[in-house]
Each structure stands twice: as structure tokens, then as C-alpha cells.
Design a protein around this motif. Structure first.
Motif: not given
Length: 603
Positions: A34, A532-533, A569-570, A572
Motif C-alpha cells: 500500500e 468494494q471496499p 477488494s481493497r 487497489n
């Protein structure tokens, strides 16, 4: 252009990720994924630094103390003046540890103190700042600066950008997230995300206005320079906003103002000044809302902003023309309208070029199209106001967006809305109606006016019969009927629906209703990661055409399943290295429209 990884034949083992700079495998961790990898890509794609001038693996080391010959401090990212990478030509140190701002600054200063690097960046995936090192009277001093130079620039060139220097942003969410976290910790006189969002939207409008009305070779107004006083930056931006309000007085209230303190405003300007928001892959306004408003405020209302790549896919599939009247009855911040406007404008420019029109005539025709053919409705007063201003600043689509409840009876709308939006008056509907488990319309007055507001049961002949009124109904179901009401016969609709609408037996009557009034041309199943998220809802895109009566003969329906949507899902970006060693974004949405149209041409 996709990036080339030096070591193409790398098998990615579980628990590891591929380092963006070196192409080596590194252990997967939140810090690595991240922060280090994200900022490495930003350095190359946004700032233009060659990979050969950057070192991540093996880590470059700096001294802990003047006598430290072992160089005990490993740093996350080092940027050099050239590819030789020596102690004498290191220029920027980037520290990516998961610390708070105070500790991060302290560690970054330690790294810079005994290094030849003059500049430093601290970034932990959520916040970032930039430092410059100076020496006065035998003392080493550190000062925060608005940004670092782009490749080929000097430090004093920061904030001295011409319009042609601006580049699309690689990752707007990262930028807006760092802005949000900075404001939450530092802004004076404001603490709530809603206020921050309003201020940031005002600044985004200033930025877009500046991008549109600054000549290619001229210095932009939206900037913050090295050694420039914060009060001077604020003074310049406030004047810019006054120009925005004056030109768009009918859509931006005179009372609106830039209220951020000068220090916070300079930080925001510094973060955004390198970029061209108009040309960015993601919708800047929608991305800002996702970060600042987020699921805590908009999620309960089912307002999940559609990613721009999916909006583009839908617009490409619908293929609107400059003559089509287009509406989004749940327009939010205007994402569908803006993307459709861009698409139609490209057609106007191509037509004008073919016919030899002068630039002024092409511009005039684009304005006419925006004003005449684009309409939007949203019941959220702030969102509708933002969409109206967004359309005005991007395309002079004044007066086309209205604050109303689209599901309300038309006679309850204002006279202005009623005069501009009539049933059966539109060639195209593009929309993503609100959805969510807890969302339901239970007003008898509303439900009574909809066929889909009633219970439908299948009789012995296999046909659905209308019964009593439902106790409640998800708004998305009622939006199907309202969208069809808005379309002309033969009009086309692109709509995002919950996949359960087509899969659950209890909604068979909805599918039957839809196929009675429309011919379904395509259904595209979207991945669970799409929203998402913020929500795990599984959705699909439906493309259909309104008909006077249900087709008597069977007809083909284009079916597609999108496995990758460009982010995980984050939230990114999903990058992978292909067989040729190129680092590419996994995004199936970019291929769907071409395959869809190719199939229709072959029928």
C-alpha cells in the motif's frame, strides 16, 4: 505505455509480490503493498523518473551517524540524479513505514541528515508530506514543501507548471486519501468530512476551470511554489474561485467560498497541482466523494459511485450520437453524464473535422449538444448541485440537472423539472440506481403508481397477474419502470442492477416485466470487487431497447462475465506481469464494448 519488467520470467509465490522498480519478488505486507509499491509507481508514471534512477531492492542504506561506516539505515525508495546511483548523486529519499506523521518526520529527518539527498518524502499509504533539507550556520534544517520536482525539474521549478506539463493521475484515490487525512489532522475551523468534501469539490472545480481555460504554454493559476507564502497561494486560489463563480453564477452559489485555512489549502494545491484531472482515467469528483463521504454517509443511502471504467464500458456499448437526448435519473455527482458528454463530443469533433468546420464552430456545436441533450436528476441536494456545476464547468451543460426524487410522481416535481423532463422524451437512459439491503420504498402513494409496486403471481397459464400493492420495494426495482417510462420507443438503456434481480425466483416477475417492455440486448456480469471496499454486492450491467410490444420470436442476448475490473477488494489497482514481461492492468471492461458491437455487426 505498459512498463517493461527486467526479469520477465518470475513466478509469483504465495505471500510475495513483484517489486515495481526491480522486478524482484518481495514479501507481501501492507507497508509494501500500500505504500512502497504505490509510491514507486507514482514516481515513474506521474513524476516521470526513469526506473534506472530509482532503487528499492536491494535497499539503499544511509548512515546513522557521521562515523557509521556500515550504513545501518535501510531506506525504502531512493531516487538518484542518474543511473550510476552513488552517494554523491542521491537526490530524494522516500520513507514508507507505518508510523504516525510525527514519528515519520523524525525518521525521515534522520535519514536525510547524514545523506547527500536534499529532499525527502514520507508516505505510509494514508498520509504523506515532502521535506527539503537546508544548512544554515552549521545547522541542518528541514522545511515542508508543497511537492517534489518532476523529473528534469529543479526544486525551484515546483509550482511553475505550464498547462501542457500536467499529466493524468495514476491513482487519484491515494491522492484524495492523503488529502483527507491531512485535513482531518491539521485543518483549522473544520473537522467534518462533509465540510472537507464541499471544500475539495470547490477546489476541484477551480482546478478543472484552470485546466480548461489556460493556454498550453501558459503557467497555470492552480499552483503552490517553493518558498511561496501560504497566504499568497490562498489569495490566488480565492481569486480563481471568484472567476469560476462569475462564469457559472447560475449553478454555483455566490455564497460559496474557499474557507480552508491557508496552510491546509496550500497542502491540497500542492498535492493536485501536477495533475490534469480532466484527462485522468478516474472521475475526480466521484473519487473525491468515495474518500471524503464514503460508505459511512452514502452507503446507507445506497449511493455507490460507479467506477469510471465501467461507466465508459456502458457508454461505449450504448454508442450515443450527438442527436440523442440522454438522461440519468439517479445521477449522483454526474459520472454517467460527464462520460457520455465526452463520448458525444468526440463524435462532434470528428464530424466537424471531416466537414472542415473552424474550431469555433466545433466548440459552439459541442456547447449546443451539452445544453440541449443532457439531463440528470438526483434527490440529494448537494450531489445534484455538484453534478450541475460539474456539467457546467466541463461542458456548459447549464440547467440540465435537477434536484428531485425521480421515483416521485411527475406532477410533484417543480415546474422547471417538468418542462425539461417528460416521459417518453429520451433516446438514452444511463444509470446506476441506489441499492442496498436496508433500502426500501414503503410509501403507499409512491408504490401505488408503479406496476412493479404491486405483487405479481404466476397463474395456471404461466402468465403473471397483478395483485395487491407491495408493503415495500427496493428502489432499484422501481427505477427499472421509471427508466422505461422516460425512454422513447426504440430508446436504449444502460443500467447497473443487482445480479439477484435475474437469479432469484422472487424477482421472476421483474424480469418478465422488463422483457414485456424491452428487448434485452446484453447482460454483463460484474465481479464482486466492483464496488468494494464499500459493498460486496454482486451486480450486472443490462443493455436493453424499449419496444412497443414483446418480441414474438426468440432473439440472441450478448452475455459476458467480467473477471477483472481494474481494482481488487481493497480498491487497489490490479497489476500483473504478462508473458512479454509487460506490467499491465487487469481490466476486462475495456474489451467488452468492442466484442459486443462486433457480434451485433455479424448478426
Amino acid at each position: 505505455m505498459p512498463d517493461i519488467i527486467a526479469e520477465a520470467e518470475v513466478e509469483i509465490k504465495e505471500g510475495y509480490i513483484l517489486d515495481y522498480i526491480s522486478g524482484k519478488l518481495v514479501k507481501d505486507s501492507p507497508e509494501e503493498r500500500e505504500a512502497v509499491q504505490v509510491f514507486s509507481e507514482i514516481l515513474v508514471r506521474d513524476y516521470g523518473y526513469p526506473k534506472e534512477h530509482i532503487q528499492t531492492r536491494p535497499q539503499w542504506r544511509v548512515k546513522v551517524r557521521p562515523s557509521d561506516k556500515k550504513k545501518e539505515y535501510p531506506i525504502d525508495i531512493a531516487v538518484f540524479e542518474d543511473a550510476t546511483k552513488t552517494e554523491d548523486n542521491i537526490s530524494i529519499i522516500i520513507e514508507c513505514k507505518k508510523k504516525n506523521r510525527k514519528d515519520g518526520r523524525s525518521q525521515l529527518e534522520d535519514y536525510l541528515r547524514f545523506s547527500k539527498a536534499r529532499m525527502g518524502v514520507w508516505f505510509n499509504g494514508e498520509e504523506r508530506f515532502y521535506l527539503v533539507k537546508t544548512e544554515k550556520g552549521g545547522k541542518v534544517l528541514f522545511e515542508e514543501i508543497p511537492n517534489i520536482p518532476q523529473y528534469g525539474q529543479r526544486l525551484e521549478d515546483v509550482g511553475q507548471f505550464t498547462r501542457k506539463d500536467l499529466k493524468p493521475a495514476t491513482n487519484l484515490k491515494v491522492i484524495f486519501r492523503t488529502i483527507r487525512n491531512y485535513l482531518a489532522a491539521n485543518a483549522v475551523g473544520a473537522t467534518r468530512d462533509e465540510i472537507f468534501a464541499q471544500q475539495l469539490i470547490n477546489l476541484i472545480f477551480c482546478k478543472i476551470y484552470d485546466e480548461r481555460f489556460t493556454k498550453s504554454g501558459d503557467i497555470v493559476t492552480f499552483r503552490a511554489g517553493i518558498d511561496e507564502e501560504d497566504t499568497k497561494v490562498k489569495e490566488r486560489i480565492v481569486k480563481l474561485f471568484e472567476k469560476v463563480k462569475k462564469q457559472y453564477s447560475d449553478v454555483i452559489e455566490v455564497a460559496d467560498s474557499i474557507t480552508l485555512d491557508a496552510n491546509s489549502l496550500t497542502y491540497v494545491v500542492g498535492e493536485l497541482q501536477n495533475y490534469c484531472l480532466v484527462d485522468s482515467e478516474r472521475d475526480a469528483v466521484a473519487e473525491a466523494f468515495e474518500i471524503f463521504i464514503g460508505p459511512s454517509l452514502k452507503g446507507p443511502q445506497g449511493q455507490f459511485f460507479t467506477p469510471r471504467n465501467v461507466v465508459k464500458m456502458i457508454v461505449d456499448m450504448i454508442d450515443p450520437s450527438p442527436d440523442d437526448k440522454i438522461i440519468d435519473p439517479a445521477c449522483g455527482s454526474g459520472g454517467f453524464l460527464v462520460e457520455a458528454l465526452r463520448y458525444v463530443w468526440n463524435k462532434v469533433e470528428a464530424q466537424g473535422s471531416d466537414l472542415g468546420w473552424p474550431d469555433q464552430e466545433i466548440h459552439s456545436e459541442k456547447q449546443k449538444v451539452a445544453i440541449r441533450n443532457f439531463r440528470g436528476i438526483d434527490k440529494d441536494s448537494f450531489l445534484s448541485k455538484v453534478a450541475k456545476a460539474y456539467m457546467a464547468i466541463l461542458g456548459d451543460g447549464r440547467g440540465g440537472v435537477f434536484c428531485e426524487n425521480s421515483l416521485d410522481a411527475r406532477e410533484n416535481w417543480s415546474s422547471a423539472t417538468q418542462s425539461e423532463i417528460v416521459y417518453g422524451g429520451f433516446d438514452i437512459v444511463l444509470t446506476n440506481p441506489p441499492f442496498g439491503k436496508k433500502l426500501a420504498i414503503d410509501s403507499e402513494d409512491t408504490l401505488s403508481k408503479y406496476e412493479l409496486g404491486h405483487v405479481w403471481k404466476m397463474n395456471d397459464d404461466g402468465k403473471f397477474e397483478k395483485g395487491a400493492m407491495q408493503e415495500k420495494q427496493p428502489p432499484q426495482i422501481l427505477f427499472i419502470e421509471r427508466c422505461l417510462d422516460l425512454l422513447k420507443p426504440g430508446g436504449k438503456m444502460g443500467i447497473v442492477l443487482l445480479e439477484s434481480t435475474f437469479g432469484m425466483p422472487k424477482y421472476r416477475y421483474v424480469v418478465d416485466y422488463l422483457t414485456q417492455r424491452a428487448k434485452i440486448n446484453a447482460i454483463v456480469a460484474m465481479p464482486e470487487d466492483l464496488f468494494q471496499p464499500h459493498t460486496h454486492a454482486k451486480t450486472c450491467v443490462v443493455i436493453c431497447e424499449k419496444v412497443a410490444e414483446k418480441p414474438k420470436e426468440p432473439y440472441p442476448i450478448f452475455m459476458s462475465e467480467v473477471e477483472w475490473c481494474g481494482h481488487d477488494s481493497r480498491g487497489n489497482p490490479t497489476y500483473r506481469v504478462n508473458a512479454e514481461g509487460k506490467r499491465v492492468l487487469l481490466d476486462d471492461t475495456v474489451n467488452v464494448a468492442a466484442i459486443y458491437h462486433d457480434g451485433r455487426r455479424k448478426k
